[in-house]
Design an enzyme around this catalytic site. Structure first.
Site, PDB file in Angstrom:
ATOM      1  N   GLN A 128       0.830  -1.208   0.000  1.00  0.00           N
ATOM      2  CA  GLN A 128       0.000   0.000   0.000  1.00  0.00           C
ATOM      3  C   GLN A 128       0.864   1.258   0.000  1.00  0.00           C
ATOM      4  O   GLN A 128       1.731   1.417   0.864  1.00  0.00           O
ATOM      5  CB  GLN A 128      -0.896   0.003   1.246  1.00  0.00           C
ATOM      6  CG  GLN A 128      -1.897   1.144   1.257  1.00  0.00           C
ATOM      7  CD  GLN A 128      -2.739   1.128   2.532  1.00  0.00           C
ATOM      8  OE1 GLN A 128      -2.252   1.447   3.608  1.00  0.00           O
ATOM      9  NE2 GLN A 128      -4.003   0.762   2.398  1.00  0.00           N
ATOM     10  N   GLU A 246     -11.754  -1.699   6.618  1.00  0.00           N
ATOM     11  CA  GLU A 246     -10.894  -1.896   7.766  1.00  0.00           C
ATOM     12  C   GLU A 246     -11.676  -1.895   9.083  1.00  0.00           C
ATOM     13  O   GLU A 246     -11.126  -2.192  10.114  1.00  0.00           O
ATOM     14  CB  GLU A 246      -9.831  -0.797   7.804  1.00  0.00           C
ATOM     15  CG  GLU A 246      -8.497  -1.315   8.285  1.00  0.00           C
ATOM     16  CD  GLU A 246      -7.381  -0.351   7.953  1.00  0.00           C
ATOM     17  OE1 GLU A 246      -6.380  -0.808   7.431  1.00  0.00           O
ATOM     18  OE2 GLU A 246      -7.520   0.850   8.209  1.00  0.00           O
TER      19      GLU A 246
END
Lengths: 402, 343
Positions: A128, A246
């Protein structure tokens, strides 16, 4: 309110439990933490086994190649995996929990067919590229620049906190395509092939002494326009789709691991004699009650997601409470260890001759500082909770004046 | 697995909410401040008529036949409105003690103190007709009993901490009554703890709502104080505490109602179903104590100087939280129980 499992949930759990019992003993020796290639091999092997058994992408829709499991089944999956001591998602984390779901939600058909199957099978590892040295909590101030040149974007800048970039095949990358002051409205989401020329990966040594993260430097890296997910300058919205994955069941594994650790600490306290101190016992009691409460909160959140499709406020407040409890437990461990908390070398108990397990507890103490920082600092979490749930007025924003 | 309030529970909560808004407005409740008798007879009767006190009484005996979980949902509403009176004792006595279900007999709870040096107090000595007497938690096998108010020698305190929950000083050690209650004292204690925790959740929610409203309205330095992180972070923490406490409270109520779930969950920790129930209930009470004490303290702080005045009602929630975190059991005792069941 009925916490009994449905027959379908029971069957799902029983099948999974049987599969785990049959599969876990066949796993190879765990890889050394410092050996990136071995870790990649270990984690991709595990993901391949999950894939073959139909458990890969448990939370992904069936159309995307996932299991399409209900929120409750996802909870059962994580619970059983943790209790059986199954490997964590490991290097598959970004692909399975961030990049994959984003590509599935926002990508073109070509992007979905190119990238999703190999995330599920474990063949491809993603990293990421969101945070930057100058853009942490204020992610929208990012400055890594992408300039269109024919059918390519030319990207220059740097990213930080990029987990396992050393062995990643692809990077989900946020770049600035708008003006410097455009903030949220000038960000684009790109798929970057990590073999592209111009990428420099430098390990970032953390306070634990490990290089779990890396810094990513990009010098005129050329990325095809077809690797753009969503529209140009629409990357912030695309990113929010990603970040929403998340929350909810995101910390189930960690929570159950904490509950297991607390039981270990209780045993440790009994071995050292510290358990005779009512103050220590009460701290254990407080932590156990807190973790129980967080487990109940998780069940409630999952149940809400199952009933309404949206996890309620439980998911948002969870991290705030969990991260602080985790730090308190890590502090308790250090106090129980006393001198043995000052070294990583294995220390054995003077009387029973057995290891105190001090290395793991010391490691855990250092890592506990990460809990209130990673994935949104507790201060940012408190802003989110107070503004979005309690409806308190926003902090006046100064904007991107630099 | 379903952790949502059922339609019936939502209806119970909303129906009771409507009655409470009519009968127990903040102004009406505050009229009872510092009275020796805090129970408003008409209001109490309205609660009885709504079935609050006969909630656990089986339908065959004219009650609602509802579960502990339903009771928890109801008591949260009453806590939020600071409703004064011996609500929990009366709910638990109904079906056994004549008149409790109908609202004509008011029953408090008297728990034998575990701390020998400090003489106990008696809740609401001018309101209660009798008491459920819980033996000391150390005295495991002793039964719970019922004792008429007239059989207890206690003197109403000149001034009590909570003007809406006056107490009396016991003039001697609490003795057991002659009427033994069915079921174990242990189970009765757990139910009393759970319902007390539910009242605390109501108090915490009330205090947090007052604080949020004040933080939006109150301007200093040209901004609502709720826009300052120094304030909003305090309130975010209270919400986090409250939601965790409420989730554990509901979980503990569910396992109290369903020993089969307690047995399944207990297996994971190597606990019997009763042990799991105790761990859940003690944990819930501990977390609800913390949520209520913390949210009410924060409410005083967020209200600043106004929070220190008698006029602003936050002190009433603060004091009631202190009462409920003290009387049946302390947080330390709850932490000890949870720790003893963590292995």
């Amino acid at each position: 309110m009925d916490l009994r499992a449905t027959p379908a949930e029971e069957a799902f759990r029983a099948d999974l439990r049987a599969w785990l019992a049959a599969t876990l003993p066949t796993l190879p020796e765990k890889a050394l933490h410092t050996d990136w290639q071995a870790r990649r091999a270990y984690d991709t092997n595990w993901q391949g086994l999950l894939h073959a058994a139909g458990y890969a992408g448990i939370d992904w829709p069936v159309e995307a190649g996932g299991r399409g499991a209900s929120p409750v089944e996802q909870l059962i999956f994580k619970e059983e995996c943790e209790r059986a001591g199954a490997p964590y998602v490991g290097l598959g984390f970004v692909g399975l929990l961030h990049a994959g779901p984003t590509i599935n939600a926002e990508g073109t058909l070509a992007q979905r067919t190119t990238y999703l199957p190999k995330i599920l099978s474990g063949e491809h590892v993603w990293c990421q590229g969101f945070s930057e040295p100058g853009s942490g909590s204020d992610l929208a101030s990012m400055r890594t620049r992408a300039v269109l040149d024919g059918d390519h974007y030319v990207v220059s800048g740097s990213k930080i906190w990029t987990s396992h970039a050393e062995v990643a095949d692809y990077c989900e990358l946020l770049v600035r395509t708008g003006t410097e002051a455009s903030r949220h409205k000038g960000i684009t989401w790109l798929i970057m092939d990590m073999k592209s020329p111009g990428i420099d990966v430098r390990p970032l040594k953390t306070i634990s002494g490990s290089t779990e993260f890396a810094e990513l430097f990009m010098d005129e890296v050329r990325i095809p326009v077809e690797n753009r997910v969503g529209e140009e300058n629409d990357g912030w919205r695309v990113t929010m789709v990603t970040l929403s994955f998340e929350r909810g069941t995101g910390f189930v594994g960690e929570l159950l691991e904490s509950m297991r650790l607390l039981r270990e600490l209780t045993e440790l306290a009994k071995r050292t004699g510290a358990y005779g101190d009512p103050g220590i016992r009460r701290r254990i009691g407080h932590l156990a009650a807190t973790f129980d409460g967080l487990w109940a909160l998780t069940k409630r959140t999952v149940s809400e997601a199952q009933a309404t499709g949206i996890p309620g406020i439980g998911g948002t407040v969870f991290k705030l409470s969990y991260s602080e409890a985790g730090q308190k437990m890590a502090d308790l461990a250090m106090e129980l260890l006393g001198d043995a908390g000052l070294l990583f070398d294995d220390v054995t108990h003077a009387t029973d001759g057995q290891s105190l397990g001090n290395a793991d507890h010391v490691e855990n103490w250092i890592k506990s500082f990460n809990l209130t920082i990673a994935a949104g600092t507790s201060q940012i979490q408190r802003n989110i909770v107070s503004e979005r749930i309690l409806g308190l007025p926003k902090e006046p924003t100064v904007g991107a004046k630099k | 697995m379903n952790f949502q309030l059922s339609e019936d529970q939502v209806a119970l909560r909303d129906g009771l909410q409507a009655i409470v808004e009519g009968r127990f407005s903040l102004d009406a409740v505050r009229e009872r401040e510092d009275a020796s008798s805090v129970v408003d007879k008409a209001g109490w009767q309205a609660l009885a008529d709504a079935g609050v006190f006969c909630l656990f009484v089986p339908e065959s005996l004219g009650g609602l036949g509802l579960s502990i979980t339903d009771g928890v949902v109801a008591v949260e509403v009453l806590g939020h409105a600071l409703v004064p009176g011996p609500i929990i004792g009366t709910m638990l006595a109904a079906g056994t003690i004549a008149g409790a279900a109908e609202g004509t007999t008011l029953v408090g709870i008297a728990a034998t103190s575990d701390r020998g040096a400090v003489p106990g107090v008696l809740e609401l000595p001018s309101d209660c007709d009798g008491y459920l007497v819980l033996p000391s938690a150390r005295d495991g096998a002793a039964p719970a009993t019922y004792l008429a108010r007239s059989a207890i020698s206690a003197t109403l305190a000149t001034r009590s901490l909570d003007p809406l929950h006056p107490v009396g000083r016991l003039n001697g050690p609490l003795v057991s009554g002659t009427l033994e209650l069915s079921g174990t004292a242990d189970a009765l204690r757990r139910r009393a703890l759970l319902l007390t925790a539910a009242f605390e959740v109501g108090l915490a929610a009330f205090a947090l709502e007052l604080s949020v409203a004040y933080a939006k309205d109150r301007y200093q330095f040209g901004r609502p104080i709720g826009s300052f992180q120094a304030i909003k972070h305090l309130l975010a923490d209270e919400l986090a505490r409250l939601e965790m406490a409420r989730a554990q409270l509901h979980y503990a109520a569910v396992v109290t109602d369903a020993p089969d779930i307690a047995a399944i969950d207990g297996e994971v920790y190597g606990l019997s179903s009763t042990q799991l129930e105790w761990r859940a209930v003690a944990g819930a009470k501990l977390l609800c104590d913390q949520a209520a004490l913390s949210a009410t303290k924060t409410a005083v702080q967020v209200h600043g100087g106004m929070g220190y005045t008698w006029e602003v009602p936050v002190h009433l929630a603060l004091k009631r939280a202190r009462v409920h975190a003290t009387m049946l059991a302390t947080s330390d005792q709850m932490a000890d129980i949870v720790a003893s069941l963590t292995h």
